[in-house]
Design a protein around this motif. Structure first.
Motif, PDB file in Angstrom:
ATOM      1  N   UNK A 243      10.635  11.807  -0.305  1.00  0.00           N
ATOM      2  CA  UNK A 243       9.860  10.657  -0.804  1.00  0.00           C
ATOM      3  C   UNK A 243      10.702   9.816  -1.771  1.00  0.00           C
ATOM      4  N   UNK A 244      11.574  10.495  -2.547  1.00  0.00           N
ATOM      5  CA  UNK A 244      12.460   9.773  -3.475  1.00  0.00           C
ATOM      6  C   UNK A 244      13.393   8.839  -2.725  1.00  0.00           C
ATOM      7  N   UNK A 245      13.968   9.345  -1.605  1.00  0.00           N
ATOM      8  CA  UNK A 245      14.834   8.477  -0.795  1.00  0.00           C
ATOM      9  C   UNK A 245      14.016   7.354  -0.156  1.00  0.00           C
ATOM     10  N   UNK A 246      12.821   7.733   0.340  1.00  0.00           N
ATOM     11  CA  UNK A 246      11.983   6.761   1.058  1.00  0.00           C
ATOM     12  C   UNK A 246      11.605   5.575   0.166  1.00  0.00           C
ATOM     13  N   UNK A 247      11.219   5.854  -1.088  1.00  0.00           N
ATOM     14  CA  UNK A 247      10.763   4.735  -1.940  1.00  0.00           C
ATOM     15  C   UNK A 247      11.922   3.770  -2.201  1.00  0.00           C
ATOM     16  N   UNK A 248      13.144   4.303  -2.297  1.00  0.00           N
ATOM     17  CA  UNK A 248      14.273   3.406  -2.551  1.00  0.00           C
ATOM     18  C   UNK A 248      14.553   2.538  -1.318  1.00  0.00           C
ATOM     19  N   UNK A 249      14.486   3.152  -0.128  1.00  0.00           N
ATOM     20  CA  UNK A 249      14.681   2.364   1.096  1.00  0.00           C
ATOM     21  C   UNK A 249      13.613   1.275   1.225  1.00  0.00           C
ATOM     22  N   UNK A 250      12.352   1.683   1.039  1.00  0.00           N
ATOM     23  CA  UNK A 250      11.257   0.710   1.219  1.00  0.00           C
ATOM     24  C   UNK A 250      11.293  -0.377   0.146  1.00  0.00           C
ATOM     25  N   UNK A 251      11.606   0.023  -1.103  1.00  0.00           N
ATOM     26  CA  UNK A 251      11.685  -0.991  -2.171  1.00  0.00           C
ATOM     27  C   UNK A 251      12.834  -1.958  -1.875  1.00  0.00           C
ATOM     28  N   UNK A 252      13.912  -1.437  -1.266  1.00  0.00           N
ATOM     29  CA  UNK A 252      15.040  -2.307  -0.898  1.00  0.00           C
ATOM     30  C   UNK A 252      14.616  -3.325   0.153  1.00  0.00           C
ATOM     31  N   UNK A 253      13.881  -2.843   1.181  1.00  0.00           N
ATOM     32  CA  UNK A 253      13.415  -3.763   2.245  1.00  0.00           C
ATOM     33  C   UNK A 253      12.445  -4.790   1.649  1.00  0.00           C
ATOM     34  N   UNK A 254      11.562  -4.295   0.766  1.00  0.00           N
ATOM     35  CA  UNK A 254      10.573  -5.139   0.081  1.00  0.00           C
ATOM     36  C   UNK A 254      11.276  -6.228  -0.754  1.00  0.00           C
ATOM     37  N   UNK A 255      12.362  -5.849  -1.431  1.00  0.00           N
ATOM     38  CA  UNK A 255      13.108  -6.816  -2.243  1.00  0.00           C
ATOM     39  C   UNK A 255      13.812  -7.828  -1.338  1.00  0.00           C
TER      40      UNK A 255
ATOM     41  N   UNK B 182       0.838  -1.199   0.000  1.00  0.00           N
ATOM     42  CA  UNK B 182       0.000   0.000   0.000  1.00  0.00           C
ATOM     43  C   UNK B 182       0.880   1.260   0.000  1.00  0.00           C
ATOM     44  N   UNK B 183       1.906   1.263   0.872  1.00  0.00           N
ATOM     45  CA  UNK B 183       2.771   2.450   0.961  1.00  0.00           C
ATOM     46  C   UNK B 183       3.523   2.639  -0.362  1.00  0.00           C
ATOM     47  N   UNK B 184       3.995   1.538  -0.970  1.00  0.00           N
ATOM     48  CA  UNK B 184       4.698   1.664  -2.254  1.00  0.00           C
ATOM     49  C   UNK B 184       3.763   2.233  -3.325  1.00  0.00           C
ATOM     50  N   UNK B 185       2.533   1.749  -3.342  1.00  0.00           N
ATOM     51  CA  UNK B 185       1.539   2.294  -4.293  1.00  0.00           C
ATOM     52  C   UNK B 185       1.374   3.802  -4.078  1.00  0.00           C
ATOM     53  N   UNK B 186       1.218   4.209  -2.804  1.00  0.00           N
ATOM     54  CA  UNK B 186       1.022   5.641  -2.505  1.00  0.00           C
ATOM     55  C   UNK B 186       2.225   6.446  -2.989  1.00  0.00           C
ATOM     56  N   UNK B 187       3.432   5.907  -2.749  1.00  0.00           N
ATOM     57  CA  UNK B 187       4.639   6.648  -3.148  1.00  0.00           C
ATOM     58  C   UNK B 187       4.732   6.774  -4.665  1.00  0.00           C
ATOM     59  N   UNK B 188       4.302   5.748  -5.385  1.00  0.00           N
ATOM     60  CA  UNK B 188       4.376   5.794  -6.854  1.00  0.00           C
ATOM     61  C   UNK B 188       3.509   6.938  -7.400  1.00  0.00           C
ATOM     62  N   UNK B 189       2.443   7.285  -6.680  1.00  0.00           N
ATOM     63  CA  UNK B 189       1.631   8.443  -7.089  1.00  0.00           C
ATOM     64  C   UNK B 189       2.185   9.739  -6.495  1.00  0.00           C
ATOM     65  N   UNK B 190       2.626   9.659  -5.220  1.00  0.00           N
ATOM     66  CA  UNK B 190       3.024  10.892  -4.513  1.00  0.00           C
ATOM     67  C   UNK B 190       4.295  11.497  -5.099  1.00  0.00           C
ATOM     68  N   UNK B 191       5.189  10.654  -5.633  1.00  0.00           N
ATOM     69  CA  UNK B 191       6.452  11.201  -6.160  1.00  0.00           C
ATOM     70  C   UNK B 191       6.224  12.152  -7.322  1.00  0.00           C
ATOM     71  N   UNK B 192       5.540  11.710  -8.391  1.00  0.00           N
ATOM     72  CA  UNK B 192       5.306  12.655  -9.494  1.00  0.00           C
ATOM     73  C   UNK B 192       4.459  13.856  -9.070  1.00  0.00           C
ATOM     74  N   UNK B 193       3.452  13.630  -8.211  1.00  0.00           N
ATOM     75  CA  UNK B 193       2.592  14.756  -7.818  1.00  0.00           C
ATOM     76  C   UNK B 193       3.375  15.786  -7.009  1.00  0.00           C
ATOM     77  N   UNK B 194       4.230  15.316  -6.082  1.00  0.00           N
ATOM     78  CA  UNK B 194       5.018  16.271  -5.287  1.00  0.00           C
ATOM     79  C   UNK B 194       5.983  17.024  -6.189  1.00  0.00           C
ATOM     80  N   UNK B 195       6.508  16.331  -7.240  1.00  0.00           N
ATOM     81  CA  UNK B 195       7.442  17.002  -8.166  1.00  0.00           C
ATOM     82  C   UNK B 195       6.721  18.119  -8.921  1.00  0.00           C
ATOM     83  N   UNK B 196       5.512  17.834  -9.386  1.00  0.00           N
ATOM     84  CA  UNK B 196       4.767  18.864 -10.127  1.00  0.00           C
ATOM     85  C   UNK B 196       4.450  20.043  -9.208  1.00  0.00           C
TER      86      UNK B 196
END
Ligand code: HEM
Ligand code: HEM
Length: 184
Positions: free
Chosen positions: A152-164, A96-110
């Protein structure tokens, strides 16, 4: 929803997963760390390959994630594996958190580009110079969106690493087929 008796994710879910994962990692590597300084020195972001690629890949993630969400609503059920309740809840929370980050990253950038009055610059020379509609929106004053985006960019990499790592742990220690269910 259709039933899926197989112990595999369907092909489209796998394609979405791996193309998104690779795109996120490349976008992260190309993260324009010196963005503020470049603009301060009067450099046009559209002339910088790393920025143009970063923004294009980031918006690709947004498009892929939107299409993927539609697919998740109609696809065959995801495979189910026996596991302790806490582990199932934790893995659902992580997804769920990874899904949220996949949307939040581009939106926060815009939001960052809009509030800081920077152009959006994409591959092929596509650019939007006037993002004032974002600067004028309610959300623009709520945070320093550049800082939020970087965090959020750093966070998604950390969480994706733990997930992997969790997926590899399931494969090596628990030998339960979860990793192979997502492999091409
Ligand atoms: C999966 C998507 C994305 C990831 C993982 C990501 C990751 C990052 C990271 C880690 C940084 C900080 C780099 C550093 O400080 O070294 C960054 C900065 C930045 N990103 Fe992204 N990003 C994504 C999508 C986007 C999109 C879609 C855009 C534009 C439309 C964008 C525009 C920017 C800009 C302008 C900066 C510089 C921000 C500043 O310094 O204020 N990013 N990104
Ligand atoms: C940026 C990188 C990644 C992101 C954003 C990500 C995100 C996700 C998401 C959102 C899901 C749920 C998928 C669905 O329901 O269709 C998922 C599932 C999965 N991912 Fe990733 N992932 C990434 C990298 C990886 C890596 C590197 C591996 C393996 C080494 C991996 C292994 C898996 C597995 C095995 C599943 C299925 C898990 C289950 O059903 O419990 N992922 N991932």
């Amino acid at each position: 929803m259709k039933k899926n008796n197989a112990d595999q994710y369907d092909k489209l879910s796998k394609a979405f997963h791996w193309i998104t994962a690779i795109t996120v990692v490349i976008a992260f590597v190309l993260g324009p760390g010196d963005f503020g300084r470049l603009l301060h020195n009067g450099i046009d972001p559209g002339t910088r390959n790393d920025i143009v690629w970063h923004e294009t890949l980031g918006l690709t993630v947004f498009t892929l994630t939107s299409l993927r969400l539609v697919w998740v609503a109609v696809r065959p059920d995801a495979p189910r594996f026996q596991m302790a309740t806490w582990m199932r809840l934790l893995s659902r929370l992580m997804h769920f958190v990874l899904w949220c980050l996949l949307f939040a990253l581009p939106l926060s950038a815009l939001l960052a580009l809009g509030t800081e009055a920077h152009p959006l610059t994409l591959l092929g020379g596509f650019r939007i110079n006037d993002m004032s509609f974002i600067a004028n929106s309610y959300f623009s004053g709520l945070a320093d969106w550049g800082d939020v985006h970087k965090f959020l960019g750093d966070l998604i990499i950390w969480l994706a690493g733990i997930h992997a790592l969790a997926a590899i742990y399931h494969h090596i220690k628990l030998k339960d087929g979860i990793l192979t269910s997502m492999l091409p």
